[in-house]
Write a protein that holds these residues in place. Structure first.
Motif, short mmCIF file in Angstrom:
data_model
loop_
_atom_site.label_atom_id
_atom_site.label_comp_id
_atom_site.label_asym_id
_atom_site.label_seq_id
_atom_site.Cartn_x
_atom_site.Cartn_y
_atom_site.Cartn_z
N ALA A 61 46.04 54.83 29.59
CA ALA A 61 47.42 55.04 29.82
C ALA A 61 48.36 54.74 29.92
O ALA A 61 49.36 53.80 29.27
CB ALA A 61 47.59 56.70 29.36
N LEU A 62 48.00 53.96 30.81
CA LEU A 62 49.40 53.26 32.03
C LEU A 62 49.01 51.85 30.96
O LEU A 62 50.22 51.10 31.08
CB LEU A 62 48.99 52.99 33.02
CG LEU A 62 50.08 52.81 33.53
CD1 LEU A 62 51.69 52.49 33.49
CD2 LEU A 62 49.42 52.54 35.54
N LEU A 63 47.69 51.12 31.33
CA LEU A 63 47.76 50.04 30.27
C LEU A 63 48.01 49.82 28.82
O LEU A 63 49.11 48.74 28.55
CB LEU A 63 46.73 49.44 30.58
CG LEU A 63 45.82 47.85 30.27
CD1 LEU A 63 46.79 46.84 31.20
CD2 LEU A 63 44.27 48.39 30.07
N ALA A 64 48.17 51.17 28.98
CA ALA A 64 48.47 50.80 26.74
C ALA A 64 50.25 50.58 26.77
O ALA A 64 50.75 50.01 26.13
CB ALA A 64 47.46 52.30 25.87
N LEU A 65 51.15 50.84 27.97
CA LEU A 65 52.58 51.15 27.91
C LEU A 65 52.63 49.43 28.10
O LEU A 65 53.99 49.29 27.98
CB LEU A 65 52.90 51.46 28.93
CG LEU A 65 52.63 53.09 28.45
CD1 LEU A 65 52.82 54.35 29.62
CD2 LEU A 65 53.43 53.90 27.03
N PHE A 66 52.31 48.60 28.70
CA PHE A 66 52.52 46.98 29.00
C PHE A 66 52.46 46.10 27.56
O PHE A 66 50.83 46.02 27.18
CB PHE A 66 51.85 46.78 30.14
CG PHE A 66 52.28 47.12 31.21
CD1 PHE A 66 53.76 46.83 31.79
CD2 PHE A 66 51.70 48.41 31.77
CE1 PHE A 66 53.68 46.96 33.13
CE2 PHE A 66 52.33 48.60 32.95
CZ PHE A 66 52.87 48.56 33.79
N ALA A 67 53.05 45.18 26.67
CA ALA A 67 53.39 43.67 26.25
C ALA A 67 52.28 42.98 27.14
O ALA A 67 51.91 43.25 28.34
CB ALA A 67 54.34 43.36 26.40
N GLU A 68 51.71 42.81 25.50
CA GLU A 68 50.85 41.36 25.86
C GLU A 68 50.78 40.40 26.84
O GLU A 68 49.74 40.14 28.03
CB GLU A 68 50.37 40.75 24.83
CG GLU A 68 48.82 40.23 24.78
CD GLU A 68 47.40 41.50 25.15
OE1 GLU A 68 46.82 40.22 25.88
OE2 GLU A 68 47.31 41.64 25.00
N GLY A 69 51.92 40.41 26.96
CA GLY A 69 52.38 39.17 28.03
C GLY A 69 53.10 39.77 29.13
O GLY A 69 54.12 39.44 29.92
N ALA A 70 53.03 40.94 28.96
CA ALA A 70 54.02 41.36 30.40
C ALA A 70 53.43 40.61 32.20
O ALA A 70 52.78 40.35 31.68
CB ALA A 70 53.58 43.16 30.64
N LEU A 71 54.97 41.15 32.90
CA LEU A 71 54.79 40.87 34.52
C LEU A 71 54.60 42.30 34.94
O LEU A 71 55.86 43.05 34.45
CB LEU A 71 55.30 39.58 34.55
CG LEU A 71 55.54 39.79 35.93
CD1 LEU A 71 55.03 39.05 36.92
CD2 LEU A 71 57.27 38.67 36.69
N VAL A 72 53.70 42.12 35.76
CA VAL A 72 54.66 43.42 37.39
C VAL A 72 54.02 42.38 38.33
O VAL A 72 52.84 41.67 38.71
CB VAL A 72 53.24 44.80 37.22
CG1 VAL A 72 52.96 45.00 38.68
CG2 VAL A 72 52.69 45.13 35.90
N ASN A 73 55.17 43.21 39.23
CA ASN A 73 55.39 41.58 40.41
C ASN A 73 55.22 42.89 41.48
O ASN A 73 56.42 43.18 41.55
CB ASN A 73 56.31 41.01 40.31
CG ASN A 73 56.20 40.55 41.78
OD1 ASN A 73 56.91 41.24 43.06
ND2 ASN A 73 57.11 39.34 41.57
N ASP A 74 54.81 43.26 42.28
CA ASP A 74 54.57 45.14 42.95
C ASP A 74 54.25 44.16 44.58
O ASP A 74 53.46 43.29 44.96
CB ASP A 74 53.07 45.76 43.06
CG ASP A 74 52.83 46.13 43.84
OD1 ASP A 74 53.57 46.81 44.77
OD2 ASP A 74 51.70 47.17 43.65
N GLN A 75 55.49 44.23 45.72
CA GLN A 75 55.57 43.53 46.93
C GLN A 75 55.49 42.31 47.02
O GLN A 75 54.32 41.67 47.33
CB GLN A 75 54.91 44.26 48.00
CG GLN A 75 55.16 45.57 47.77
CD GLN A 75 55.98 46.67 48.08
OE1 GLN A 75 57.27 45.54 48.37
NE2 GLN A 75 56.77 47.17 47.42
N LEU A 76 55.56 41.46 45.79
CA LEU A 76 55.90 39.71 45.58
C LEU A 76 54.75 39.55 45.12
O LEU A 76 54.30 38.78 45.31
CB LEU A 76 56.05 39.44 47.17
CG LEU A 76 57.68 39.86 47.53
CD1 LEU A 76 58.00 39.41 49.48
CD2 LEU A 76 58.83 39.71 46.16
#
Length: 123
Positions: free
Chosen positions: A28-43
């Motif tokens: 469910a969490l993954l489905a909320l992200f756009a195809e080319g999205a970025l997550v930056n977690d603690q750099l």
């Protein structure tokens, strides 16, 4: 709006992401992200859904991450969620409680960017 968000105005994809995180629902969490999205977690950068899926599996679901919202700031298509976080991760050297800022950017019904930082308190 779910009770966890009482008093807070959150864009729909942000509220859904927090629900999915707290439920440990990786798909469910993954489905909320756009195809080319970025997550930056603690750099550490995770570009695109494949990398984000790995991050979700290891750092969200794998560590049983849970968020309790303390404050929300909305600015156009950006939502900054300050939350106390808990989970099965190494706590040595971390403050208690651990407060983290989640910077969500959602231009449509998908999250384009999520930056996660443990900020130092301002004086």
């Amino acid at each position: 709006m779910p009770p966890a968000f009482a008093g807070f105005q959150l864009p729909a994809p942000v509220a859904a992401a927090i629900d999915a995180i707290n439920a440990g629902d990786g798909p469910a969490l993954l489905a909320l992200f756009a195809e080319g999205a970025l997550v930056n977690d603690q750099l550490r950068e995770h570009w695109g859904r494949a990398a984000i899926a790995e991050w979700i599996a290891s750092d969200v679901v794998g560590q049983r991450l849970a968020m309790r919202i303390a404050r929300v700031r909305n600015n156009h298509c950006h939502a900054v969620v300050e939350a106390t976080v808990d989970g099965n991760f190494e706590r040595r050297g971390l403050p208690d409680p651990l407060v983290v800022s989640f910077y969500f950017s959602a231009h449509t019904e998908k999250i384009d960017q999520l930056l996660i930082l443990r900020n130092e308190p301002s004086e």
